[in-house]
Design an enzyme around this catalytic site. Structure first.
Site, PDB file in Angstrom:
ATOM      1  N   CYS A 104      -7.544  29.391  20.095  1.00 56.23           N
ATOM      2  CA  CYS A 104      -7.341  28.109  19.422  1.00 56.23           C
ATOM      3  C   CYS A 104      -5.837  27.957  19.245  1.00 56.23           C
ATOM      4  O   CYS A 104      -5.196  28.794  18.603  1.00 56.23           O
ATOM      5  CB  CYS A 104      -8.044  28.128  18.069  1.00 56.23           C
ATOM      6  SG  CYS A 104      -7.714  26.691  17.036  1.00 56.23           S
ATOM      7  N   ASN A 105      -5.298  26.919  19.837  1.00 51.80           N
ATOM      8  CA  ASN A 105      -3.845  26.722  19.736  1.00 51.80           C
ATOM      9  C   ASN A 105      -3.414  26.437  18.305  1.00 51.80           C
ATOM     10  O   ASN A 105      -2.360  26.886  17.875  1.00 51.80           O
ATOM     11  CB  ASN A 105      -3.412  25.577  20.641  1.00 51.80           C
ATOM     12  CG  ASN A 105      -3.245  26.013  22.076  1.00 51.80           C
ATOM     13  OD1 ASN A 105      -2.153  26.319  22.512  1.00 51.80           O
ATOM     14  ND2 ASN A 105      -4.351  26.088  22.806  1.00 51.80           N
ATOM     15  N   THR A 106      -4.234  25.691  17.569  1.00 48.25           N
ATOM     16  CA  THR A 106      -3.858  25.355  16.196  1.00 48.25           C
ATOM     17  C   THR A 106      -3.778  26.616  15.342  1.00 48.25           C
ATOM     18  O   THR A 106      -2.828  26.799  14.566  1.00 48.25           O
ATOM     19  CB  THR A 106      -4.892  24.371  15.587  1.00 48.25           C
ATOM     20  OG1 THR A 106      -5.078  23.283  16.490  1.00 48.25           O
ATOM     21  CG2 THR A 106      -4.432  23.853  14.250  1.00 48.25           C
ATOM     22  N   ASP A 109     -12.355  30.786  17.888  1.00 47.01           N
ATOM     23  CA  ASP A 109     -11.811  29.432  17.940  1.00 47.01           C
ATOM     24  C   ASP A 109     -12.402  28.661  16.762  1.00 47.01           C
ATOM     25  O   ASP A 109     -13.389  29.097  16.162  1.00 47.01           O
ATOM     26  CB  ASP A 109     -12.209  28.753  19.261  1.00 47.01           C
ATOM     27  CG  ASP A 109     -11.744  27.300  19.346  1.00 47.01           C
ATOM     28  OD1 ASP A 109     -10.680  26.975  18.779  1.00 47.01           O
ATOM     29  OD2 ASP A 109     -12.442  26.478  19.964  1.00 47.01           O
ATOM     30  N   SER A 110     -11.822  27.511  16.486  1.00 45.80           N
ATOM     31  CA  SER A 110     -12.393  26.644  15.459  1.00 45.80           C
ATOM     32  C   SER A 110     -13.772  26.137  15.889  1.00 45.80           C
ATOM     33  O   SER A 110     -14.567  25.751  15.046  1.00 45.80           O
ATOM     34  CB  SER A 110     -11.462  25.454  15.230  1.00 45.80           C
ATOM     35  OG  SER A 110     -11.216  24.799  16.460  1.00 45.80           O
ATOM     36  N   CYS A 143      -4.128  23.033  23.890  1.00 42.74           N
ATOM     37  CA  CYS A 143      -5.348  22.921  23.084  1.00 42.74           C
ATOM     38  C   CYS A 143      -6.481  23.430  23.955  1.00 42.74           C
ATOM     39  O   CYS A 143      -6.551  23.087  25.141  1.00 42.74           O
ATOM     40  CB  CYS A 143      -5.582  21.451  22.705  1.00 42.74           C
ATOM     41  SG  CYS A 143      -7.180  21.193  21.890  1.00 42.74           S
ATOM     42  N   THR A 144      -7.345  24.239  23.366  1.00 46.65           N
ATOM     43  CA  THR A 144      -8.367  24.878  24.202  1.00 46.65           C
ATOM     44  C   THR A 144      -9.427  23.907  24.723  1.00 46.65           C
ATOM     45  O   THR A 144     -10.199  24.254  25.599  1.00 46.65           O
ATOM     46  CB  THR A 144      -9.033  26.034  23.427  1.00 46.65           C
ATOM     47  OG1 THR A 144      -9.325  25.595  22.112  1.00 46.65           O
ATOM     48  CG2 THR A 144      -8.130  27.228  23.374  1.00 46.65           C
ATOM     49  N   HIS A 145      -9.470  22.681  24.193  1.00 49.16           N
ATOM     50  CA  HIS A 145     -10.407  21.692  24.739  1.00 49.16           C
ATOM     51  C   HIS A 145      -9.880  21.052  26.031  1.00 49.16           C
ATOM     52  O   HIS A 145     -10.654  20.541  26.819  1.00 49.16           O
ATOM     53  CB  HIS A 145     -10.622  20.557  23.729  1.00 49.16           C
ATOM     54  CG  HIS A 145     -11.643  20.852  22.688  1.00 49.16           C
ATOM     55  ND1 HIS A 145     -11.464  21.801  21.722  1.00 49.16           N
ATOM     56  CD2 HIS A 145     -12.863  20.295  22.458  1.00 49.16           C
ATOM     57  CE1 HIS A 145     -12.528  21.815  20.929  1.00 49.16           C
ATOM     58  NE2 HIS A 145     -13.387  20.918  21.359  1.00 49.16           N
ATOM     59  N   GLU A 148     -15.478  16.802  24.080  1.00 50.14           N
ATOM     60  CA  GLU A 148     -16.771  17.188  23.510  1.00 50.14           C
ATOM     61  C   GLU A 148     -17.876  16.239  23.950  1.00 50.14           C
ATOM     62  O   GLU A 148     -19.012  16.639  24.167  1.00 50.14           O
ATOM     63  CB  GLU A 148     -16.685  17.241  21.985  1.00 50.14           C
ATOM     64  CG  GLU A 148     -15.751  18.325  21.528  1.00 50.14           C
ATOM     65  CD  GLU A 148     -16.074  18.864  20.155  1.00 50.14           C
ATOM     66  OE1 GLU A 148     -16.782  18.199  19.402  1.00 50.14           O
ATOM     67  OE2 GLU A 148     -15.581  19.968  19.858  1.00 50.14           O
ATOM     68  N   TYR A 179      -9.721  22.288  13.130  1.00 51.21           N
ATOM     69  CA  TYR A 179      -8.569  22.884  12.444  1.00 51.21           C
ATOM     70  C   TYR A 179      -7.328  21.992  12.642  1.00 51.21           C
ATOM     71  O   TYR A 179      -6.386  22.047  11.855  1.00 51.21           O
ATOM     72  CB  TYR A 179      -8.245  24.265  13.036  1.00 51.21           C
ATOM     73  CG  TYR A 179      -9.155  25.418  12.621  1.00 51.21           C
ATOM     74  CD1 TYR A 179     -10.332  25.221  11.904  1.00 51.21           C
ATOM     75  CD2 TYR A 179      -8.807  26.732  12.967  1.00 51.21           C
ATOM     76  CE1 TYR A 179     -11.141  26.294  11.560  1.00 51.21           C
ATOM     77  CE2 TYR A 179      -9.610  27.815  12.615  1.00 51.21           C
ATOM     78  CZ  TYR A 179     -10.777  27.592  11.911  1.00 51.21           C
ATOM     79  OH  TYR A 179     -11.574  28.658  11.572  1.00 51.21           O
ATOM     80  N   GLY A 180      -7.341  21.230  13.727  1.00 48.72           N
ATOM     81  CA  GLY A 180      -6.142  20.492  14.151  1.00 48.72           C
ATOM     82  C   GLY A 180      -5.598  19.513  13.144  1.00 48.72           C
ATOM     83  O   GLY A 180      -4.417  19.170  13.180  1.00 48.72           O
TER      84      GLY A 180
HETATM   85  N1  DGL Z   1      -9.342  24.568  19.033  1.00 48.44           N
HETATM   86  C1  DGL Z   1      -8.360  23.601  18.628  1.00 48.44           C
HETATM   87  C2  DGL Z   1      -7.052  23.889  19.372  1.00 48.44           C
HETATM   88  O1  DGL Z   1      -7.021  24.533  20.406  1.00 48.44           O
HETATM   89  C3  DGL Z   1      -8.825  22.173  18.882  1.00 48.44           C
HETATM   90  C4  DGL Z   1      -9.959  21.742  17.982  1.00 48.44           C
HETATM   91  C5  DGL Z   1      -9.582  21.700  16.515  1.00 48.44           C
HETATM   92  O2  DGL Z   1      -8.827  20.795  16.100  1.00 48.44           O
HETATM   93  O3  DGL Z   1     -10.034  22.568  15.787  1.00 48.44           O
HETATM   94  O4  DGL Z   1      -6.015  23.483  18.913  1.00 48.44           O
END
Ligand code: DGL
Length: 274
Positions: free
Chosen positions: A79-81, A16-17, A192-194, A158, A48-49
């Protein structure tokens, strides 16, 4: 040792990012408890978003390369992005199967919707990519998708502000945009994984705005299920808990943040340079 036994012993790679992808590891450890997992959080370059597709692809390839060098049998893009912007490049560069977050999330949403209108919330990069719209249209051309970027939700998760007034206000401000149309959404994808950390608040606010329950699906559990199906007999079904080795490109605040996403204590992160 036979090939199958050798496969069983190889770890699953997850990246993930940052730390949000630990929600995927959490689901993975519930679904496939005997598996060893190698996790990489690219915390030096998060988020990454907000970055361009080209940058996300370049960073994601570096993360995957790190995992492949650790002999993983499967890569999960937690990570969805990264999934939305880099899946084809990651698949092309990997000798082992790669599971992204978008397709499993889209399938779960289609299984859950009754009125055919699905909402997806995620980062700007995920929404801009149109990846959820493409995945949903490929499976059901009649389904309607409304995608919404919710950039403030990542910092809230976070910070641990996941069940207070500020989280409710942010959720209400964002989600109201999904309910003021003729055909309001009846299913919400946490793209989004958060966001699984904010699940209770998002569910509560969606119910309040819709006037009835809204199905909330996240890709974390759907990805773990896809991993289980894909591994089949190559899954490690031993009765002891697998190892979890965590790596990160920056270790600032990880001791505080990571357990929140993983839902269990962890022994620490090893710092790496990609
Ligand atoms: N992990 C990213 C996602 O799932 C969220 C955090 C980021 O922007 O890197 O899209």
């Amino acid at each position: 040792m036979g090939q199958e036994a050798a496969n069983q012993r190889q770890p699953i790679g997850v990246f993930d990012s940052g730390v949000g992808g630990l929600t995927v590891v959490r689901s993975l450890r519930k679904t496939l408890p005997g598996e060893d997992v190698v996790y990489l959080g690219d915390t030096a370059r998060v988020p990454y978003g907000s970055k361009s597709p080209r940058t996300v692809e370049k960073y994601s390839l570096g993360c995957q390369q790190f995992l492949l060098a650790r002999d993983v049998k499967l890569v999960l893009i937690a990570c969805n992005t990264a999934s939305a912007n880099a899946l084809p490049a990651l698949v092309a560069a990997s000798p082992v199967p790669v599971i992204g977050a978008v397709e499993p999330g889209a399938s779960s949403a289609l299984a859950a919707t009754r009125n055919g209108h699905i909402g997806v919330i995620g980062t700007l990069g995920t929404v801009r990519s149109g990846a959820y719209a493409t995945a949903i249209a490929a499976r059901d051309p009649h389904a309607k998708l409304t995608a919404l970027a919710c950039p403030l939700l990542v910092p809230l998760a976070e910070e641990g502000w996941i069940d207070d007034e500020i989280a409710v206000l942010a959720a209400r401000r964002y989600l109201s945009q999904l309910f003021d149309r003729d055909r309001a959404i009846d299913t919400l994808v946490l793209g989004c994984t958060h966001y699984p950390l904010l699940r209770d608040v998002l569910e509560q606010v969606a119910r309040e705005l819709a006037g009835h329950d809204v199905a909330v699906v996240d890709s974390a559990s759907a990805m773990a299920e896809v991993a289980r199906e894909l591994l089949g007999s190559a899954a490690n079904r031993r009765n002891v808990a697998g190892r979890l080795d965590c790596f990160a490109t920056d270790t600032s605040r990880l001791d505080e943040l990571a357990p929140r996403f993983l839902g269990e204590p962890l022994t620490g992160f090893e710092l790496v340079d990609l």
